[in-house]
Design an enzyme around this catalytic site. Structure first.
Site, short mmCIF file in Angstrom:
data_model
loop_
_atom_site.label_atom_id
_atom_site.label_comp_id
_atom_site.label_asym_id
_atom_site.label_seq_id
_atom_site.Cartn_x
_atom_site.Cartn_y
_atom_site.Cartn_z
N ARG A 83 50.91 27.26 40.54
CA ARG A 83 50.69 28.67 40.88
C ARG A 83 49.85 28.73 42.15
NH1 ARG A 83 46.32 32.34 39.40
NH2 ARG A 83 47.03 34.46 39.75
N HIS A 125 46.47 37.54 46.62
CA HIS A 125 45.25 37.00 46.03
C HIS A 125 44.11 37.29 47.01
CE1 HIS A 125 43.82 33.87 42.87
NE2 HIS A 125 42.72 34.34 43.46
N GLU A 170 44.40 39.68 39.73
CA GLU A 170 43.13 40.32 39.38
C GLU A 170 42.82 41.55 40.24
OE1 GLU A 170 39.90 37.55 39.19
OE2 GLU A 170 40.90 36.26 37.73
N ASN A 297 44.08 35.93 33.14
CA ASN A 297 43.05 35.01 33.64
C ASN A 297 41.84 35.18 32.75
OD1 ASN A 297 44.80 34.49 35.69
ND2 ASN A 297 43.49 35.25 37.34
N TYR A 299 37.95 33.79 31.74
CA TYR A 299 36.77 32.96 32.01
C TYR A 299 35.66 33.11 30.97
CZ TYR A 299 38.97 31.56 36.28
OH TYR A 299 39.86 31.00 37.15
N GLU A 367 45.05 31.64 34.68
CA GLU A 367 43.84 30.95 35.15
C GLU A 367 42.88 30.79 33.99
OE1 GLU A 367 41.60 32.61 38.44
OE2 GLU A 367 43.45 32.97 39.56
C1 FCB Z 1 39.07 34.15 39.53
C2 FCB Z 1 39.87 34.13 40.82
C3 FCB Z 1 40.07 32.75 41.39
C4 FCB Z 1 38.85 31.88 41.24
C5 FCB Z 1 38.33 31.92 39.83
C6 FCB Z 1 37.12 31.04 39.58
O1 FCB Z 1 38.49 35.40 39.36
O2 FCB Z 1 41.15 34.70 40.61
O3 FCB Z 1 40.46 32.90 42.73
O4 FCB Z 1 37.90 32.17 42.17
O5 FCB Z 1 38.02 33.24 39.48
#
Ligand code: FCB
Length: 460
Positions: A83, A125, A170, A297, A299, A367
């Site tokens: 990707r 992006h 995002e 995505n 985190y 992600e």
């Molecule tokens: C996300 C982004 C990616 C990267 C990660 C750690 O928010 O999409 O580009 O920076 O965080």
């Protein structure tokens, strides 16, 4: 009740997509080559204090010149998909197609196909051409139409050679961090701007979906960053904090994309920032065009409260209208080098939120990853912390599958160490270590671990 035995081996479905992700500005470097226009991130990085260490988009991981070696690395890991994002300022600088920029992606895609790796291309992006920012950027409705024009330029060229197209990465970050808190490019700080940018990004998505349909029969979708949001206490004020943060982070994007319209409570909250004025009649029908898949995505999660709590942080300018909200830290959670709490079960929760609250749509984790303070010693990066992170999150993804979620793939962020936006080169997320002086690539231990998972299509 007897405990269910935990299976030793967790198998993933056949044809599960195993990938890694990058983004143009974060890895390519060569920011002044081949007719590329300056992007908002070049301008922002040049602003003193905007990016840690004064870092810029050069050299990044020099992927623009080393892409062929990088594809060979991907192949050696057994990745089934890559990707990456397409750079608008390379492809359509100042609104004119640039053959040299277009040819770069042509070569990259062909190289991936020759290596048996599916190219997954994201149109946007975050690297808006500066000339468009000078005309209002995403606060201007016209930018959505320029985005569709750019989509046309590159989709007409790459078409079905791209295995899966994505419009935006995002949009929450692009709108709220870019125009609300100003932590990201273009660094503006206006709630009205953030709200207008949100809608225009989504409008651009809808217009680009039509373009992609004309030029590609391969699947098209969009990537959102979703966060599960929980209340600190059962108080009404904390419940309202959840409503607002879940609203701004998740529902503001999921509802128009998957349910055909913005949530009524958010329209009301955001009306004082001019939201009603930017959303025109008929727009929601454009935004809500069917998508073939949704990228998630993930985190971390958020714990929120309606007033200050010990150690809490008040909501910043990236949360328009949520002034009373406080973010409450989870002191028990381990943290990554970005100081982000590690909450693997939040990945399951986010996937389940989409699965339960929205009409069916295939999901991909587009992600997920972590920065750790890696050290390269004797040719080795022993990043056991990243392996533990990956293992826990893949278990969480598997848990979502066990709950019936239609999850079809997982992309680790990132393939390579790279330019981590406002954090510059200090935060390393890669499976592959990059020495920014020599551009030497070194597979981290986590890369070898991930390669084994891919080879077995299973964990454990
Ligand atoms: C996300 C982004 C990616 C990267 C990660 C750690 O928010 O999409 O580009 O920076 O965080």
């Amino acid at each position: 009740m007897s405990a269910q035995p935990i299976p030793d081996v967790l198998a993933f479905p056949d044809a599960f997509v195993w990938g890694a992700a990058t983004a143009a500005f974060q890895v390519e470097g060569s920011t002044t080559s081949d007719g590329r226009e300056t992007s908002v991130w070049d301008t922002f990085a040049a602003r003193p204090g905007a990016v840690a260490g004064g870092d810029t988009g050069d050299p990044a991981a020099d992927h623009y010149r080393r892409y062929a070696d990088d594809v060979a690395l991907m192949r050696s890991l057994g990745l089934t998909a890559y990707r990456f994002s397409l750079s608008w300022p390379r492809i359509l600088p100042y609104g004119t197609p640039e053959p040299r920029g277009i040819e770069f992606y042509d070569r990259l895609v062909d190289r991936l196909l020759a290596a048996g790796i599916q190219p997954w291309a994201t149109l946007y992006h975050w690297d808006l051409p500066q000339s468009l920012e000078d005309r209002g950027g995403w606060t201007a409705r016209d930018t959505a139409y320029r985005f569709a024009e750019y989509a046309e330029t590159i989709a007409a060229r790459l078409g079905d050679r791209v295995a899966s197209w994505s419009t935006l990465n995002e949009p929450w970050c692009a709108a709220m961090l870019g125009y609300g808190s100003g932590v990201h490019a273009p660094g503006r700080t206006s709630p009205e701007g953030a709200v207008a940018a949100t809608h225009h990004l989504l409008l651009g998505h809808g217009l680009a979906m039509d373009v992609l349909r004309q030029h590609a029969s391969t699947p098209s979708g969009i990537t959102l960053n979703l966060y599960p949001v929980v209340a600190d206490t059962p108080d009404d004020a904390d419940a309202d904090a959840v409503r607002r943060i879940d609203g701004l982070q998740n529902r503001l994007f999921l509802d128009p994309l998957l349910r055909g319209g913005y949530p009524a409570d958010l329209r009301e909250d955001l009306s004082r920032f001019g939201f009603d004025a930017v959303v025109r009649d008929g727009d929601e029908a454009v935004l809500g065009k069917p998508i073939d898949w949704l990228g998630v995505n993930y985190y971390r999660g958020y714990r929120v409260a309606g007033s200050a709590r010990p150690g809490s942080t008040p909501a910043g300018r990236e949360w328009p209208g949520a002034d009373q909200v406080h973010f409450v830290p989870d002191l028990a959670a381990p943290r990554t080098d970005s100081d982000w709490e590690v909450h693997p079960s939040g990945l399951t929760a986010s996937l389940l939120q989409v699965h339960r609250d929205y009409p069916p749509v295939p999901l991909y984790v587009t992600e997920n990853g972590a920065a750790y303070p890696d050290t390269l010693r004797d040719g080795e990066v022993s990043d056991d912390d990243r392996i533990a992170f990956l293992d826990a999150h893949l278990r969480a993804a598997h848990d979502a599958l066990a709950h019936g979620v239609d999850l079809r793939g997982y992309f680790y962020w990132s393939l390579l160490d790279n330019f981590e936006w406002a954090e510059g080169y200090a935060k390393r997320f890669g499976l592959v270590h990059v020495d920014y002086h020599t551009q030497q690539r070194t597979l981290k231990r986590s890369a070898r671990w991930y390669a084994e998972v891919i080879a077995r299509n299973a964990l454990g």
